[in-house]
Design an enzyme around this catalytic site. Sequence first.
Site: not given
Length: 819
Positions: A486, A489, A491, A508, A606
Site C-alpha cells: 500500500l 513509510g 518505518f 506495517k 513525522d
Amino acid sequence: MKLTTSSVLLLLSSLFLSLSSSISAAEILPGSTLYASNPTQSWSSPSKTFSLGFITDKLTRFVAITYNGIPIWKAGGATDPTASFHFLQDGNLRLVNGSTGIVVWQSDTAGRGVSSASLDDSGNFVLKNGTTSVWSSFDNPSDTILPRQNFSLNSTLRSGLYDLRLLDTGQLRLRWNGSIVYWNSELNSSVTTNLTSPSIGLQPTGVLTLSDPTISGGPVAVVYSSDYADVSDVLRFVKLDSDGNLRIYSSARGSGTQIERWAAVSDQCQVFGYCGNLGVCSYSNSTPVCGCPSRNFDLVDPKDTRKGCKRKAELENCVGTATMLQLDHAKFLTYPPELSEQKFDVGITGCREICLSSVACIASTSLADGSGDCYLKVPGFVSTYQSPALPSTSFVKVCPPVLNNPPASSGKAWRLRAWIVAVVVVSTILGLVLVEGGLWCWCFRNSPKLSALSSQYALLEYASGAPVQFSYKELQRATKGFKEKLGAGGFGAVYRATLANRSIAAVKQLEGIEQGEKQFRMEVATISSTHHLNLVRLIGFCSEGRHRLLVYEFMKNGSLDNFVFTREDQSGKSLNWENRFHIALGTARGITYLHEECRDCIVHCDIKPENILLDENYNAKVSDFGLAKLVNPKDHRYRTLRSVRGTRGYLAPEWLANLPITSKSDVYSYGMVLLEIVSGRRNYEVSPETNCKKFSLWAYEEFEKSNVEAIIDKRFSSHEVDMEQVMRAIQVSFWCIQEQPSQRPMMGKVVQMLEGIIEIEKPPAPKAATEGSVSGTSANGSSSVSALSTFAASAPARSLSSSFQTAGISSYASGKECR
Ligand SMILES: *[C@@H]1O[C@H](CO)[C@@H](O)[C@H](O)[C@H]1NC(C)=O
Ligand SMILES: *[C@@H]1O[C@H](CO)[C@@H](O)[C@H](O)[C@H]1NC(C)=O
Ligand SMILES: *[C@@H]1O[C@H](CO)[C@@H](O)[C@H](O)[C@H]1NC(C)=O
Ligand SMILES: *[C@@H]1O[C@H](CO)[C@@H](O)[C@H](O)[C@H]1NC(C)=O
Ligand SMILES: *[C@@H]1O[C@H](CO)[C@@H](O)[C@H](O)[C@H]1NC(C)=O
Ligand SMILES: *[C@@H]1O[C@H](CO)[C@@H](O)[C@H](O)[C@H]1NC(C)=O
Ligand SMILES: *[C@@H]1O[C@H](CO)[C@@H](O)[C@H](O)[C@H]1NC(C)=O
Ligand SMILES: *[C@@H]1O[C@H](CO)[C@@H](O)[C@H](O)[C@H]1NC(C)=O
Ligand SMILES: *[C@@H]1O[C@H](CO)[C@@H](O)[C@H](O)[C@H]1NC(C)=O
Ligand SMILES: CC(=O)N[C@H]1CO[C@H](CO)[C@@H](O)[C@@H]1O
C-alpha cells in the site's frame, strides 16, 4: 328549504374542519383523532420537520413521530388497518385496535388537566395543562434519543428484548431480557465524584455527553459520532436498534436516509441473543449471519434466522445416551452475572466430560486462551459466536448421532482436522507450560517484582480493546505473502491484509527496530491505548524473532498527499474546500489528543500528508504515531539518543540545530501541512512562479501583500471557498511555522483558532531572518507576539536561523530556470 339548511350546515362544518386542521399544525385539541386507514393524516410540528401519524413497518402498524419518514418515537405495533389514535376529552392519549376495540397503548394522563397537545420542532410531543408539560414523548422515549432530550436515571430505551438504561455511576448499560448486561459505556476518568442526578444528552454536533450538578466544568463527553462537529444540516439521533446495538445516526434534512456514525458493540456477534437461543452468530463477508450448530437442530422460524434454533430431538427423549457436539472456534457468550457461577479450571477434554456427565449442563465452552477456563451452561438461553479468529472450543449436548453441518468445501474439512490436531498439540504443550509456570509462580509467589510484571502482562493481554497478537505465519497468510504493497513509510512498508474474520487491515512491517521484546510490547500497549476519532486505530501486532509488525485499521481512501498535490495523471482526485478544511481540523484534533489529552503524551515527529489517512467519508486519521521515541515534553534526556526520523520540508528547525524536540516541533510540521492543504502545493517547492523562493516563504510575502488568491489552490472554484476559513487557515499555518518554538501555538489553540473560537493576530514572518537578521522576531512581528501573550517566549530566544541554513534543507526545484 330543508336542502339549503343542510348544505349551509355542511358548509359551516367543513369551514370548521378546515379551521381546526389549520390550527392543528401547532396546537392539537382534545377530541382529535388519527386513523390508520388514512396514512396521509398527521399532526406536524410548526416547520413540518416532524410529524405524528400512523406508519407501517414490516406489515405492522405503529403510531410514530417521524423525521423525513424515519421513526424517532413509536407506540403500538400489531394493530390492524382500522386502528385509531385518540386524543380524548379527558386528556388521555389512546391507541385502539379497530376491530377488537382493545386499547393497545395509552399515556395514562386522564384527569390531569390536559388542555392541549403540540409537537414542537425538536421532535417532542407534549401534553399540556396550560403551558406546563404533563406528559411528553421526550420523557417517555421508545427506542431513540434526540438532541435536546434528557435521558436520565428513570428513562429506558427498549427494542425487543433489549434495553438501555443510565446507571447512577453515569454509565450507560445495554441489557438483554432484563438480566444479561453485554455492554457498559466507559466513563471519562475526569468523572470521579458520586453523581446525584446524572443525565445523558446528545449534542446537535454529535457528542453524547453526561451532565450532573456535581461535575464541575459542565458536561463531559461520553461518545463521539464519527461525523462529530460536521456542521451540515443533519439531524443526529441515538437509537437502540432491534439487533441490540446502540448506534448514533445522522440524517441529512430531506434525505430520508440515516447513516451509522457510531455503534456501541463494534462486533455485532458479541450482542447477547442476536441469533436467538442456540443460534450461532458468524460473519459472512463482514455481515453477521445466524445459523444452527448442526443438523441436530432446526431453525425455530425458517423465515427469520434470528429467532434461534431448537433441537430436533429433545434431550429427555433421546434414543440412547446424549453425546457432545463439538464446535471449533466457537464460544458461548458469557457475561456477568453468570460469569462466575459455572466456571471451572480444566482443559478442553475435561470441559467436554464435565458437561456430559452433569444432567444440569447442556453446553460448555473451553476458552483455550491460556487461562484454561471452562464455562458450563445450564438450561436456559445460549448465545453462540463462531469465528476462525476465536481460539475457544465449545460443546453442545445433543441426542446421537451427531450430524455436523455440511462443510463449505472438502478441502476445508481436511484443514479442519489438521487444525484439531494442531489445537490438541498446542494445548498439550500449553498445558505443560502452564503446569511448569504454575510451579514457578508457586515457588516465587512472594517476589513483589514478579507480581508487578505478571500484572502488567495480564493488563496487556486482557484489557478491553487490548491489541491482538498475531503470529508471523498468520500475517504472511493474511497479506498473501506481503504481496499487495500500500505504501512505504518512514518505518517500513505497509501491506494490505485480509484478516481471518474477513475484515481488511493494513500491516506495517517495521524495519530497523532494535528494541527488545518487552519494550516493543510496552510501546504497542501505549499506541493501542490511544484512541481518538482522528487517529488510526491499532488492531494488533506481531513480535516474533526479529519480525516486528503492526496491524492497523484499513483506510479506504489512502493518504492525503494523493488528494492535495496535482499529478498530471490524476487530475480528478481533488478535494473541495469543505472537505479539506474538515481534514485540516480533524488532523489538528488528532495531534491535540496526542499532545495534550492522552495518558502518555506522544510527540509524533513525522507529521506530513503521507501520514494523514482518509476513511471513506474523508475523515482524517493521523497514522504512525508513537513509533518515534516516546518523548516527555518536560524531559530532554532523549535528545541525544534520537536520530532524525522526520521528513525534509516538514522538519522543524530545532531538529537540525540539535535543540530539544517538543510537541512544538509537530506544530511546525502541521503548519506546513496546513499550508499545503490550502495551496495544493508542496511547501518546499521552488519555481519561477514563486520568484525562485521556497513556496512557504513566497506565500507569506503574498499574504503580506494581501494577495491571498495567489496562495490558494487554483482547483477550488471561487464560489465554494469560505474565504473566512481560508484566512484563518493561512494565518494559523504561519503561526505554526514560526522559527522560534515558543512562538508557535499549542495544538489545542490551533484547533480553537481554526474553529474561529479565538481571535487570530496577524502572524509575523515565519522565518524571522530571511535576510541575515539574527533577532528572534521582526519589528512587525513583536507587537503581535506580545498581544498573543499566551504563546510568548519564556525561554531565552535563540537564533536557529544560522544553523538551519547551514544544515541546508536542499530546496526542491521544479524548474531549471531557478538554478
Ligand atoms: C389487533 O387486531 C388484529 C386483528 O383483529 C389482531 O391480529 C392483533 O393481534 C390485535 N393487536 C393487539 C395488540 O391486540
Ligand atoms: C392545571 O393547571 C392549573 C394552573 O396551573 C392548576 O391550578 C390545576 O390544578 C392543574 N390541573 C391539574 C388537574 O393538575
Ligand atoms: C434537560 O436537563 C437540563 C439540565 O439537566 C435542563 O436544563 C433542560 O431543561 C432539560 N431539558 C428538557 C427538555 O427537559
Ligand atoms: C425517578 O423515579 C423515582 C421513583 O419513581 C423518583 O423518586 C425520582 O425522583 C425519579 N428521578 C428523576 C430524575 O426523575
Ligand atoms: C426472559 O426472562 C424471563 C424471566 O425473567 C423468562 O421467563 C423468559 O423466558 C426470558 N426470555 C427468554 C427468551 O429467555
Ligand atoms: C462515593 O460514595 C461512596 C459510598 O457511598 C463513598 O465511600 C465515597 O467516599 C464517595 N466518594 C466521593 C468522591 O464522594
Ligand atoms: C474527559 O473530560 C475532559 C473534561 O471535560 C475533556 O477535556 C477530555 O477530552 C475528556 N476525555 C475524553 C477521552 O473524552
Ligand atoms: C476482526 O478481527 C480484528 C482483530 O481480531 C478485530 O479488531 C476486528 O474488530 C474484527 N472485525 C469484525 C468485523 O469483527
Ligand atoms: C513592517 O511592515 C511594514 C508594512 O507592512 C513594512 O513597510 C516594513 O518594512 C516592515 N518592517 C519590517 C522591519 O519588516
Ligand atoms: C480514491 C478513492 O478511493 N476515493 C474514494 C474515497 O471515498 C469516497 C466515498 O466513499 C469514494 O466515492 C471514492 O471513490
